[in-house]
Design an enzyme around this catalytic site. Sequence first.
Site, PDB file in Angstrom:
ATOM      1  N   TYR A   1      -4.574  -7.828  -1.335  1.00 21.40           N
ATOM      2  CA  TYR A   1      -4.594  -9.106  -1.575  1.00 21.40           C
ATOM      3  C   TYR A   1      -6.121  -9.444  -2.071  1.00 21.40           C
ATOM      4  O   TYR A   1      -8.081  -8.824  -1.361  1.00 21.40           O
ATOM      5  CB  TYR A   1      -4.993  -9.965   0.092  1.00 21.40           C
ATOM      6  CG  TYR A   1      -4.022  -9.718   1.150  1.00 21.40           C
ATOM      7  CD1 TYR A   1      -2.974  -8.989   0.707  1.00 21.40           C
ATOM      8  CD2 TYR A   1      -4.240  -9.914   2.440  1.00 21.40           C
ATOM      9  CE1 TYR A   1      -1.016  -9.112   1.055  1.00 21.40           C
ATOM     10  CE2 TYR A   1      -2.690  -9.716   3.097  1.00 21.40           C
ATOM     11  CZ  TYR A   1      -1.364  -9.280   2.191  1.00 21.40           C
ATOM     12  OH  TYR A   1      -0.413  -9.296   2.993  1.00 21.40           O
TER      13      TYR A   1
ATOM     14  N   GLN B   1       5.857  -4.847  10.612  1.00 27.26           N
ATOM     15  CA  GLN B   1       5.722  -6.253   9.643  1.00 27.26           C
ATOM     16  C   GLN B   1       7.119  -6.162   9.335  1.00 27.26           C
ATOM     17  O   GLN B   1       6.497  -5.629   7.760  1.00 27.26           O
ATOM     18  CB  GLN B   1       4.158  -6.605   9.122  1.00 27.26           C
ATOM     19  CG  GLN B   1       4.123  -7.993   9.357  1.00 27.26           C
ATOM     20  CD  GLN B   1       2.772  -7.965   8.453  1.00 27.26           C
ATOM     21  OE1 GLN B   1       2.916  -8.228   7.352  1.00 27.26           O
ATOM     22  NE2 GLN B   1       2.120  -7.435   9.786  1.00 27.26           N
TER      23      GLN B   1
ATOM     24  N   SER C   1       4.857  -1.513   7.009  1.00 26.08           N
ATOM     25  CA  SER C   1       5.622  -2.821   6.987  1.00 26.08           C
ATOM     26  C   SER C   1       6.530  -2.937   5.709  1.00 26.08           C
ATOM     27  O   SER C   1       6.666  -1.383   5.278  1.00 26.08           O
ATOM     28  CB  SER C   1       4.894  -4.001   6.805  1.00 26.08           C
ATOM     29  OG  SER C   1       5.158  -5.176   6.222  1.00 26.08           O
TER      30      SER C   1
END
Length: 298
Positions: A49, A176, A150
């Site tokens: 991110y 996730q 995830s």
Amino acid sequence: MKPIGELQVSGLCLGGNVFGWTADESASFAVLDAYTAAGGNFIDTADAYSAWAPGHTGGESETVLGRWLARRGRRDDIVLATKVGRHPDLTGLSAATIKAAADASLRRLGVDHIDLYYTHFDDETVEVAEIITALDDLVREGKVREIGASNISPARLEASLAFSTRENTARYTALQPRYHLMARDSYEGPLAETAARHHLAVMPYAALAGGFLTGKYRPGTTVDSSRAPSAARHLDTPRGQRVLSALDTVARTHDVPSATITSPLASARTPTQLTPLLRGTTLTLTPEDLTLLAEASA
């Protein structure tokens, strides 16, 4: 509080994908302050991110979060989750990549350990044994407390858990998956069954479908958001219209905004956006509510 392995986390996990992206440092700090003031202690980010944004290189969210932790002195009462495998400079899940990425995340976050470390996307070019052994090494070194996965297939998740049991290593305690009312097939079925069988904590991501499930996207409206084009596309489908109608009904029944009816993981760019998400931690849906939403999103 809810358990993830040895961790105890609040009902809403605050997503950090917007930190340093659509929320600058000042706005991010305001959201983090409001979240913790309301009793939240679980913050989720990733080393990737926000590498997708023009001029960004990845790690921006971790950097902003690290500055907030340092300035507020909140490390000891925050459960910190981040992810490995998608940073542009450290892609994949080889043992060397996992270990280098963990060290880079620790530096950006300004901490000596990560509470929950996810493999962001599975890397099927790497054997399960190599991935889990590398994660186990991080746990044994005290750099990571719990591990999670995830975006992983049921077969690879099962194989990973079996290896951990057989070799007595750290094991995944959290999953996730991408999962919301407009995308149910990615989790329901074998993946959900595997998670339940092994008692994994599950924190679905993209819970608001890019903002669509807040109810702010309606015919004839314009929403100022970088995710508006992808969210608004649901308006053009019969399923999207059914889901909005069902959400409106449930929201009126409980006198809450549509955004309150969501999953335990969501992000917010402002404290105002955070308020309805926090209300979801005390909302209990009835069997009738759940049936209505399930039928509308089928």
